[in-house]
Each structure stands twice: as structure tokens, then as C-alpha cells.
Design a protein around this motif. Structure first.
Motif: not given
Length: 536
Positions: A48-53, A70-78, A81-85
Motif C-alpha cells: 500500500a505504501l509503495s502505491c504512493l512512494r 494515468g501517471t507512473d508513480v515510480l517515475a513521478a517526481e516533484g 508526485l505531490r499531486r498524487l499524494r
């Protein structure tokens, strides 16, 4: 079928070179609840924690592919990534008391979750915070904005966590063991709240739990995890009725079941309390004057016979543990308390000491109840050193016998508590109580910190030991399924008073009081009308 809001493909996670999750794949779509289930160490929370890095440490970066909105979590930065979290996915953590900042008010912590993603100030921000708390079912939201976490109940703290997680209307809510530390009625309220929010907001939900009853009632699909791998997944009804993997079959078969051996009609009375009261003074002002009292236990009467288990049930704060401690004279009380026919209420410490060996207690937390600086042999044998004059060899023999009786081996005597699992630690705590050959054991939430399969093992062990030694148990728990499997009689407490008591099956199957009906409905999913009963 709509595309998944979350898609996990071949996820693997390693810590310091040790693989803890390997090859896990699943999807979560809008409007559905997917449950990750398994025992402690199966990799649920790591997944579960991996899903949001959110995994700690540079060496814990997951491998595989995680697509969120639609966003690759493992490649997202800055900024991505903050938008996802928080923006796309909100998260409710397992223990709200450690997840909330103890130095910040409720209003400030929910405000922070809002302003991280949208600029708001002043009255608009305050209105949004109140709206979120109301949506999370928080009572008197306007009046509690300046409250601190320690001033709230467990259920209220969890509602604050839910409000913060919903701050930006996420498409996905990740709930990691959201009800583990809560009473059954509060559990039911939180789970119903989450289900209602999912329906109204058309959210997806990833639910992490070890409680199969929660999965059965609230999830659409289930992923069963073991040793970091997904061993089985599918619709809940299909997996639960026709499990394919042996591990899934084991989980479904190991919920606490069965009943204790019957009590002999001529069994003598071991412990009796009459009109027991424990009142704590409320002190205020510079001179700490008493301005009132908290009636933690208020006129409770209970008796326990040889070979009998009396279950004490009720919500947190109902007085269960306080009553148990008072019966052992570990808490000052008023009223009559008799052990083996002798009034012990007026005895001083010296007079009580010879009786202590025959009155023992097993505490709730197997991790905190054992000294990390003592070996298992020293822990189990400590009581013998206090109460009996034995040689070192005789003491070691008694300790070895006690360990064997609880399913451990004598070779473990030289090891330390951190080398054992939670279930093994609880067996050590039980051995520590049994080595003195007691007649009464107070069991204070002895299974609450354990996985369901380990719970079943401990329940079976306690029943076997009771039948073998004719032990009297005072069994304190908020898990009514475990109480039903252990207890001959049940005493229901609320606000320090007895609201109902009787034979265990009668209290479970036909509760007489509205409060008891609400407890049983939450625990056993009785009729919907009973589930909606207002506690009085």
C-alpha cells in the motif's frame, strides 16, 4: 468496465537486499473496494505504501509498474508526485495517535492537508475544514477545531485522519487497518462511514486488513498475500466460498471457533466481587482541589468459579481493565472482594504477597509486557524466585515445563523477547503466569495484537490449559467473537456499570439491552434493524 484508477503490475520491494514483496499485481477501479489481506509480515502495508512512494529509506524503492490516474508513480517526481499524494489518492493510516501531530490542533492538521493542494485562507479555509470533519462524521466539528489529538477518543482521531485524507476529493482512498485499535461499535461506524463516502463520492478504495469479517462485509474483491506474494485474488464471494490456495483455506478456517469445556456443577467459587467501586478524583486549580470524581467502576458484582471463564465486554472506557486490576488488588477500590473464600480487600501488601502466586494476569501487549533485557528463562522464572525457594536447577526445570505446556521448547530459555513473533511472546506471557500454578488468571485483551490465525491458536491453548488445570479466567476483550469462543458467562459493562450479564450464548444470541444489541450487531452482523440501534 471502466479503466482502473490504480494498476499495480509485478511490484517487488526489497529492504537491504531482502525481498519483502515480489511479483504482486492487481487493479482498483472507481466505485469498488479491493482488500489486501494476510497475516503480519505478508507485505500488505508495504504494498500500500509503495502505491504512493511512501516507503522509508533509499534502499526501499519498489520495482515494477504502478499506474495511478494515468501517471507512473515510480517515475513521478516533484509536483507530479505531490499531486498524487493527497490530490489523487488519500491515505488513512493504522494508528491515528502516532499519525497525528500531538503538538498541532485538529483544525490546523486538516487545514494543512487542504492548503497543500489548493490556496485557501481565512473563513473559506475554516468552512472547508468544518465541512470535511462533518463529512467524516465528527460531532460538533466547529467546537473541536482547537482540540489536540490526546483530547479525542480513538474513533474521533480516526475521523480526523479520514477528514484529512478526503481534503482534496481523492479518486482513491487507501485505508491501512483503519479499525484495528477501535471498539466493535466504533469499528462498525468507521467502516459504514467509509462505505458511504465511497458511494457518494464514487471513490475507489484499497483496504488493508487482517480481519476477514471486514473483508466479507465491505470489499468487492480480495487479494490474499503471504510472504510478500499474492497467492490468490478474485471476487470476495468466490474466494471465500471456493478458496483455491491452501493458505486462503487456512485463514478462513482459523477464526476463533468452538466453545469451552462445561463448568462442573459442584465447582467451588474462586473469586467474588460485590459492589466493587473504583472512583478517580478530578483535581483542578493551583491547590489541586478535588472538584469531582470519575466513576470508572461503579458498583459491579462478579463471581468466577473453578474452570469457568467470565467474559468482560464493553467499549473503551467502560471499566473492564480497571475492574480486572481491582479484583487482583492492583487498583484501590471499595466494596467486597473475596479470593478462595477469604476477604482480601482489607489485606496489606505483606498479607497479600502469599496469595499473589495464585492470582495472575496476562497483559494485552505481548511486545510491551516482556522486559527486553531479560531472557525468556529469567522472565518466566522471575515469579518462582519471588514466591518459592528453589535451586537454580529446580527453577529451570519448572520454567522448561511451563514453556513446553504452552507449545514452546526449553531451548528457547536463553533467547530474548525480540527474537520471537507476537504469538510466541504471548505464549511466553502465559507461561510466566502458569509457572506459579495459579487458580485465577486475568486475561486482559490477550489476543488483540495478534493475527486471526494466531488468535485461534491462543484461544485453543487457553481452553486446553483451563480444562487441564481447572483454571478460573476473567477474560477482558472488545473482540466478541473471541469472547464467544472462550466464555461461559458474559458481563457487559458501560460507563462502569453492568448493563447485562448471563450465559454467553444467551447474551450473544438474544441480548436484552439496546447497548448490548448494538455491540452484538457490530460484532456478528445481526439484523440490520439491530445494527442501527442507538446506544443508550
Amino acid at each position: 468496465m471502466s479503466p482502473p484508477i490504480l494498476s499495480v503490475e509485478n511490484l517487488s520491494v526489497a529492504f537491504a537486499g531482502k525481498r519483502v514483496v515480489e511479483g504482486v499485481s492487481f487493479d482498483v477501479r472507481r466505485g469498488e473496494t479491493v482488500a489486501l489481506v494476510g497475516e503480519s509480515g505478508s507485505g500488505k502495508s508495504v504494498t500500500a505504501l509503495s502505491c504512493l512512494r511512501l516507503l522509508p529509506g533509499a534502499g526501499a524503492n519498489p520495482a515494477g509498474r504502478i499506474m495511478l490516474d494515468g501517471t507512473d508513480v515510480l517515475a513521478a517526481e516533484g509536483e507530479a508526485l505531490r499531486r498524487l499524494r493527497g490530490g489523487v489518492a488519500g491515505m488513512v493510516f493504522q494508528e491515528p495517535m502516532t499519525s497525528l501531530n500531538p503538538l498541532h490542533t485538529v483544525g490546523r492538521q486538516v487545514s494543512e492537508a487542504v492548503t497543500l493542494h489548493r490556496p485557501m485562507k481565512g473563513e473559506a479555509l475554516r468552512s472547508r475544514v468544518v465541512e470535511l470533519l462533518r463529512r467524516a462524521g465528527f460531532p460538533q466539528a466547529e467546537d473541536r477545531l482547537n482540540a489536540y489529538p490526546h483530547q479525542l477518543s480513538g474513533g474521533q482521531r480516526q475521523r480526523v485522519m479520514i477528514a484529512a485524507a478526503l481534503a482534496n476529493d481523492p479518486a482513491l482512498l487507501i485505508a491501512d487497518e483503519p479499525t484495528t485499535a477501535l471498539d466493535v461499535t466504533i469499528q462498525a461506524q468507521i467502516l459504514e462511514l467509509l462505505a458511504d463516502l465511497k458511494r457518494r463520492l464514487d471513490m475507489a478504495m484499497l483496504l488493508i486488513t487482517h480481519d476477514l469479517q471486514i473483508v466479507r462485509r465491505h470489499a468487492d474483491r480480495v487479494v490474499v498475500m503471504r510472504h510478500g506474494s499474492a497467492v490468490e485474488q478474485g471476487p470476495v464471494a468466490e474466494v471465500f466460498t471456493r478458496p483455491r490456495h491452501d493458505y486462503t483455506k487456512m485463514l478462513l478456517a482459523t477464526e476463533p471457533r468452538g466453545r469451552p469445556a462445561p463448568v462442573q456443577p459442584t465447582a467451588p467459587l474462586v473469586m467474588q466481587g460485590r459492589d466493587v467501586k473504583v472512583h478517580f478524583p478530578i483535581r483542578r486549580g493551583v491547590l489541586r482541589r478535588v472538584v469531582g470524581v470519575v466513576k470508572a467502576v461503579d458498583g459491579v458484582s462478579v463471581e468466577i468459579r473453578e474452570g469457568e471463564t467470565v467474559g468482560l465486554v464493553g467499549e473503551s472506557g467502560s471499566g473492564k481493565t480497571t475492574l480486572g486490576l481491582a479484583m487482583l488488588r492492583l487498583e484501590q477500590s471499595e466494596g467486597s472482594i473475596a479470593f478462595e473464600g477469604r476477604d482480601i480487600q482489607g489485606l496489606d501488601r505483606a498479607a497479600l504477597r502469599p496469595l499473589r502466586a495464585r492470582m495472575q494476569i496476562v497483559f494485552q501487549d505481548p511486545y510491551g509486557a516482556l522486559s527486553p533485557r531479560m531472557t525468556v528463562g529469567e522472565i518466566v522464572g522471575e515469579g518462582l524466585a519471588v514466591h518459592e525457594k528453589l535451586s537454580a536447577a529446580e527453577r529451570d526445570a519448572r520454567v522448561a515445563a511451563a514453556l513446553q505446556e504452552v507449545g514452546l521448547v526449553p531451548e528457547m530459555m536463553a533467547r530474548y523477547p525480540h527474537e520471537f513473533s507476537g504469538g510466541q511472546r504471548q505464549r511466553i506471557a502465559i507461561a510466566r503466569a502458569l509457572v506459579l500454578k495459579p487458580r485465577l488468571v486475568v486475561l486482559d485483551e490477550p489476543t488483540s495484537a495478534l493475527d486471526v490465525s494466531v488468535q485461534a491458536q491462543v484461544v485453543e491453548l487457553l481452553r486446553e490449559l483451563q480444562a487441564k488445570h481447572r483454571l478460573a479466567y476473567l477474560f477482558i476483550s472488545h473482540d466478541l467473537r473471541v469472547v464467544r469462543a472462550m466464555a461461559h458467562r458474559i458481563v457487559v459493562l458501560k460507563d462502569g456499570k453492568v448493563v447485562e450479564q448471563g450465559e454467553a450464548e444467551a447474551v450473544v444470541a438474544a441480548p436484552q439491552q439496546p447497548y448490548t444489541r448494538a455491540l452484538m450487531a457490530a460484532a456478528f452482523d445481526l439484523a440490520a434493524a439491530e445494527a442501527d440501534t442507538v446506544r443508550t
